[in-house]
Design a protein around this motif. Structure first.
Motif, PDB file in Angstrom:
ATOM      1  N   GLU A   4       0.848  -1.200   0.000  1.00 41.55           N
ATOM      2  CA  GLU A   4       0.000   0.000   0.000  1.00 41.55           C
ATOM      3  C   GLU A   4       0.882   1.248   0.000  1.00 41.55           C
ATOM      4  O   GLU A   4       2.083   1.168   0.249  1.00 41.55           O
ATOM      5  N   ASN A   5       0.250   2.366  -0.218  1.00 41.47           N
ATOM      6  CA  ASN A   5       0.939   3.646  -0.069  1.00 41.47           C
ATOM      7  C   ASN A   5       0.819   4.071   1.395  1.00 41.47           C
ATOM      8  O   ASN A   5      -0.275   4.011   1.959  1.00 41.47           O
ATOM      9  N   PHE A   6       1.919   4.524   1.984  1.00 40.47           N
ATOM     10  CA  PHE A   6       1.845   4.869   3.408  1.00 40.47           C
ATOM     11  C   PHE A   6       0.953   6.078   3.692  1.00 40.47           C
ATOM     12  O   PHE A   6       0.636   6.367   4.833  1.00 40.47           O
ATOM     13  N   LYS A   7       0.541   6.773   2.638  1.00 40.79           N
ATOM     14  CA  LYS A   7      -0.373   7.902   2.878  1.00 40.79           C
ATOM     15  C   LYS A   7      -1.721   7.383   3.416  1.00 40.79           C
ATOM     16  O   LYS A   7      -2.519   8.147   3.943  1.00 40.79           O
ATOM     17  N   ASN A   8      -1.963   6.080   3.272  1.00 36.43           N
ATOM     18  CA  ASN A   8      -3.203   5.480   3.796  1.00 36.43           C
ATOM     19  C   ASN A   8      -2.956   4.781   5.132  1.00 36.43           C
ATOM     20  O   ASN A   8      -3.543   3.734   5.417  1.00 36.43           O
ATOM     21  N   LEU A   9      -2.080   5.359   5.938  1.00 38.34           N
ATOM     22  CA  LEU A   9      -1.634   4.716   7.176  1.00 38.34           C
ATOM     23  C   LEU A   9      -2.785   4.287   8.096  1.00 38.34           C
ATOM     24  O   LEU A   9      -2.853   3.139   8.536  1.00 38.34           O
ATOM     25  N   GLN A  10      -3.693   5.210   8.365  1.00 41.94           N
ATOM     26  CA  GLN A  10      -4.805   4.889   9.285  1.00 41.94           C
ATOM     27  C   GLN A  10      -5.631   3.708   8.747  1.00 41.94           C
ATOM     28  O   GLN A  10      -5.981   2.799   9.488  1.00 41.94           O
ATOM     29  N   LYS A  11      -5.908   3.761   7.453  1.00 35.72           N
ATOM     30  CA  LYS A  11      -6.689   2.687   6.815  1.00 35.72           C
ATOM     31  C   LYS A  11      -5.959   1.336   6.954  1.00 35.72           C
ATOM     32  O   LYS A  11      -6.579   0.311   7.247  1.00 35.72           O
ATOM     33  N   ILE A  12      -4.653   1.369   6.788  1.00 35.80           N
ATOM     34  CA  ILE A  12      -3.852   0.133   6.876  1.00 35.80           C
ATOM     35  C   ILE A  12      -3.925  -0.429   8.294  1.00 35.80           C
ATOM     36  O   ILE A  12      -4.145  -1.627   8.505  1.00 35.80           O
ATOM     37  N   ILE A  13      -3.761   0.460   9.272  1.00 35.53           N
ATOM     38  CA  ILE A  13      -3.787   0.043  10.688  1.00 35.53           C
ATOM     39  C   ILE A  13      -5.160  -0.552  11.029  1.00 35.53           C
ATOM     40  O   ILE A  13      -5.260  -1.598  11.671  1.00 35.53           O
ATOM     41  N   ASP A  14      -6.197   0.112  10.560  1.00 36.64           N
ATOM     42  CA  ASP A  14      -7.567  -0.387  10.805  1.00 36.64           C
ATOM     43  C   ASP A  14      -7.729  -1.769  10.171  1.00 36.64           C
ATOM     44  O   ASP A  14      -8.285  -2.682  10.769  1.00 36.64           O
ATOM     45  N   HIS A  15      -7.226  -1.895   8.958  1.00 37.71           N
ATOM     46  CA  HIS A  15      -7.364  -3.142   8.212  1.00 37.71           C
ATOM     47  C   HIS A  15      -6.652  -4.298   8.935  1.00 37.71           C
ATOM     48  O   HIS A  15      -7.148  -5.417   9.001  1.00 37.71           O
ATOM     49  N   VAL A  16      -5.487  -3.995   9.491  1.00 40.51           N
ATOM     50  CA  VAL A  16      -4.718  -5.021  10.205  1.00 40.51           C
ATOM     51  C   VAL A  16      -5.407  -5.345  11.547  1.00 40.51           C
ATOM     52  O   VAL A  16      -5.173  -6.400  12.139  1.00 40.51           O
ATOM     53  N   GLY A  17      -6.240  -4.426  11.999  1.00 39.48           N
ATOM     54  CA  GLY A  17      -6.989  -4.668  13.231  1.00 39.48           C
ATOM     55  C   GLY A  17      -6.241  -4.246  14.482  1.00 39.48           C
ATOM     56  O   GLY A  17      -6.386  -4.840  15.552  1.00 39.48           O
ATOM     57  N   VAL A  18      -5.446  -3.201  14.339  1.00 36.76           N
ATOM     58  CA  VAL A  18      -4.667  -2.694  15.471  1.00 36.76           C
ATOM     59  C   VAL A  18      -5.151  -1.278  15.767  1.00 36.76           C
ATOM     60  O   VAL A  18      -5.533  -0.553  14.853  1.00 36.76           O
ATOM     61  N   GLU A  19      -5.142  -0.893  17.051  1.00 36.96           N
ATOM     62  CA  GLU A  19      -5.599   0.461  17.359  1.00 36.96           C
ATOM     63  C   GLU A  19      -4.435   1.429  17.539  1.00 36.96           C
ATOM     64  O   GLU A  19      -4.413   2.513  16.984  1.00 36.96           O
ATOM     65  N   LYS A  20      -3.465   0.986  18.343  1.00 38.03           N
ATOM     66  CA  LYS A  20      -2.315   1.854  18.640  1.00 38.03           C
ATOM     67  C   LYS A  20      -1.027   1.081  18.414  1.00 38.03           C
ATOM     68  O   LYS A  20      -1.003  -0.149  18.541  1.00 38.03           O
ATOM     69  N   VAL A  21       0.044   1.822  18.108  1.00 40.30           N
ATOM     70  CA  VAL A  21       1.329   1.154  17.899  1.00 40.30           C
ATOM     71  C   VAL A  21       2.412   1.838  18.740  1.00 40.30           C
ATOM     72  O   VAL A  21       2.251   2.985  19.167  1.00 40.30           O
ATOM     73  N   ASP A  22       3.521   1.110  18.955  1.00 37.09           N
ATOM     74  CA  ASP A  22       4.579   1.628  19.826  1.00 37.09           C
ATOM     75  C   ASP A  22       5.646   2.404  19.071  1.00 37.09           C
ATOM     76  O   ASP A  22       6.472   3.073  19.684  1.00 37.09           O
ATOM     77  N   GLY A  23       5.636   2.274  17.755  1.00 37.54           N
ATOM     78  CA  GLY A  23       6.643   3.003  16.986  1.00 37.54           C
ATOM     79  C   GLY A  23       6.296   3.001  15.508  1.00 37.54           C
ATOM     80  O   GLY A  23       5.638   2.084  15.016  1.00 37.54           O
ATOM     81  N   ILE A  24       6.731   4.084  14.843  1.00 37.05           N
ATOM     82  CA  ILE A  24       6.514   4.193  13.392  1.00 37.05           C
ATOM     83  C   ILE A  24       7.821   4.705  12.793  1.00 37.05           C
ATOM     84  O   ILE A  24       8.403   5.677  13.304  1.00 37.05           O
ATOM     85  N   VAL A  25       8.280   4.038  11.727  1.00 33.69           N
ATOM     86  CA  VAL A  25       9.514   4.496  11.081  1.00 33.69           C
ATOM     87  C   VAL A  25       9.296   4.665   9.580  1.00 33.69           C
ATOM     88  O   VAL A  25       8.573   3.887   8.956  1.00 33.69           O
ATOM     89  N   PHE A  26       9.906   5.716   9.048  1.00 37.12           N
ATOM     90  CA  PHE A  26       9.910   5.982   7.602  1.00 37.12           C
ATOM     91  C   PHE A  26      11.370   6.116   7.175  1.00 37.12           C
ATOM     92  O   PHE A  26      12.111   6.893   7.787  1.00 37.12           O
ATOM     93  N   SER A  54       3.430  15.142  -0.843  1.00 42.48           N
ATOM     94  CA  SER A  54       2.056  15.096  -0.303  1.00 42.48           C
ATOM     95  C   SER A  54       1.845  13.812   0.483  1.00 42.48           C
ATOM     96  O   SER A  54       1.203  13.817   1.535  1.00 42.48           O
ATOM     97  N   ALA A  55       2.375  12.693  -0.041  1.00 40.13           N
ATOM     98  CA  ALA A  55       2.207  11.406   0.660  1.00 40.13           C
ATOM     99  C   ALA A  55       2.822  11.494   2.049  1.00 40.13           C
ATOM    100  O   ALA A  55       2.232  11.027   3.038  1.00 40.13           O
ATOM    101  N   LEU A  56       3.994  12.119   2.135  1.00 41.25           N
ATOM    102  CA  LEU A  56       4.663  12.248   3.439  1.00 41.25           C
ATOM    103  C   LEU A  56       3.825  13.116   4.383  1.00 41.25           C
ATOM    104  O   LEU A  56       3.596  12.754   5.545  1.00 41.25           O
ATOM    105  N   GLN A  57       3.349  14.249   3.870  1.00 43.41           N
ATOM    106  CA  GLN A  57       2.535  15.134   4.714  1.00 43.41           C
ATOM    107  C   GLN A  57       1.274  14.435   5.210  1.00 43.41           C
ATOM    108  O   GLN A  57       0.917  14.522   6.383  1.00 43.41           O
ATOM    109  N   GLU A  58       0.617  13.728   4.284  1.00 41.90           N
ATOM    110  CA  GLU A  58      -0.618  13.027   4.662  1.00 41.90           C
ATOM    111  C   GLU A  58      -0.342  11.961   5.713  1.00 41.90           C
ATOM    112  O   GLU A  58      -1.091  11.803   6.672  1.00 41.90           O
ATOM    113  N   ALA A  59       0.754  11.237   5.530  1.00 44.64           N
ATOM    114  CA  ALA A  59       1.074  10.152   6.477  1.00 44.64           C
ATOM    115  C   ALA A  59       1.439  10.720   7.848  1.00 44.64           C
ATOM    116  O   ALA A  59       0.948  10.235   8.876  1.00 44.64           O
ATOM    117  N   LEU A  60       2.262  11.758   7.857  1.00 43.82           N
ATOM    118  CA  LEU A  60       2.683  12.329   9.149  1.00 43.82           C
ATOM    119  C   LEU A  60       1.471  12.776   9.961  1.00 43.82           C
ATOM    120  O   LEU A  60       1.395  12.548  11.173  1.00 43.82           O
TER     121      LEU A  60
END
Ligand SMILES: C[S@@+](CC[C@H](N)C(=O)[O-])C[C@H]1O[C@@H](n2cnc3c(N)ncnc32)[C@H](O)[C@@H]1O
Length: 315
Positions: free
Chosen positions: A79-101, A221-227
């Motif tokens: 996926e494109n990381f600009k859809n980060l929230q959607k990806i997290i929802d899809h995986v079925g996770v609510e919160k994470v301990d770290g994010i790296v780009f 834009s993808a970076l801004q949206e993801a951040l």
């Protein structure tokens, strides 16, 4: 094809990300899996790495490793990381301990003859990170080169490539249209710039190719949206680590950190705060972190790398 990529600033990224047993970490840029595999070791069986890449080639390469090494704590997402929230929802996770780009492109992509990222290999002008994720907005490099107005082309080359001969290059491209392959483009650039520039430290096409890749993939834009989606996803004290290779990307990261670390974001003319903004991040890297001389000697890609890190704070 063998997927080649030497991870950049891996030790520093891990130090700031600080993954621990049982943690859930998102690696937004899987690439050759250098970061993902190391993080997976540290979070162990009780933890999870959600590894994202827009490029099918990166995902397929990692799938082989995950299967052959029976790594059960890695979830691969094409996926494109600009859809980060959607990806997290899809995986079925609510919160994470770290994010790296770890932004930009991998050596394997650069060296893939069919992709059109390199001016050293003759190929169609493609430069897309992935195929699947571009259904909504498909601007190919070839369209930018052959259809955009000269002024627009010049702006892309000047802004994203920080190319001082953007005017001359855009003019030459427009005169030579249609330009269909990376070699035709590289030759057009070569003939447009002064002889002294041709003898310079970097190939005269480097900056233009970088600019076109950034524009094709709408990278800023993808970076801004993801951040903008990271803070909500992070646990209290969760870490956000970003390695960038371009001054415009680094500026986006720096400004995002500053804004999220500030109590008030009212415009300066407002005397009393009305925004009610609360700081959400604590900046961990007061000064940007760069690669060591030893790493740069061993891997020249590390030369332009800039790492910034922050920690989520709760109020
Ligand atoms: C520099 S490489 C990452 C290397 C990786 N850290 C490693 O150690 O192998 C960057 C990767 O990010 C991917 N990428 C770039 N922009 C992306 C985006 N907007 N969404 C998803 N993946 C992206 C590219 O396809 C590439 O594989």
């Amino acid at each position: 094809m063998e997927y080649k990529h030497i991870p950049v600033m891996l030790a520093e990224a891990l130090e700031y990300l600080n993954p621990k047993s049982g943690n859930i970490i998102v690696d937004c840029t899987l690439g050759g899996g250098g970061y993902t595999l190391e993080i997976a070791k540290r979070v162990g069986k009780a933890g999870k790495v959600i590894a994202i890449d827009a490029d099918e080639m990166a995902i397929e390469n990692a799938e082989l490793k995950v299967k052959s090494e029976k790594l059960e704590n890695i979830i691969l997402v094409n996926e494109n990381f600009k859809n980060l929230q959607k990806i997290i929802d899809h995986v079925g996770v609510e919160k994470v301990d770290g994010i790296v780009f770890d932004l930009g492109l991998s050596s394997a992509q650069l060296e893939d003859r069919s992709r059109g990222f390199s001016f050293n290999l003759d190929a169609p002008l493609d430069m897309k990170f992935g195929i699947k994720n571009y259904e909504l907005r498909i601007t190919t490099t070839e369209e930018i080169i052959n259809k955009f107005k000269q002024k627009e082309l010049e702006k892309i080359i000047r802004e994203y490539g920080e190319e001082r001969y953007a005017g001359r290059i855009a003019n030459a491209i427009v005169k030579n249209r249609p330009v269909r392959t990376t070699k035709e483009l590289a030759d057009t650039i070569m003939n447009a710039v002064p002889a002294s520039y041709r003898r310079g430290r970097i190939h005269p096409a480097t900056r233009t190719f970088q600019a076109l890749r950034i524009a094709t993939n709408d990278e800023l834009s993808a970076l801004q949206e993801a951040l903008a989606q990271t803070v909500k996803i992070l646990e209290d004290k969760g870490r956000l680590v970003i390695i960038s290779y371009h001054s415009l990307e680094d500026r986006i990261v720096k400004n995002f950190f500053k804004q999220e670390a500030r109590r008030c974001i009212c415009p300066p003319e407002v005397l009393q705060c009305v925004c009610g903004h609360q700081p959400q991040l604590k900046i961990l890297t007061k000064k940007v972190i760069t690669a060591t001389d030893a790493e740069i000697k061993n891997n020249p890609r590390a030369r332009s790398a800039k790492l910034r890190a922050a920690e989520k704070i709760l109020f």
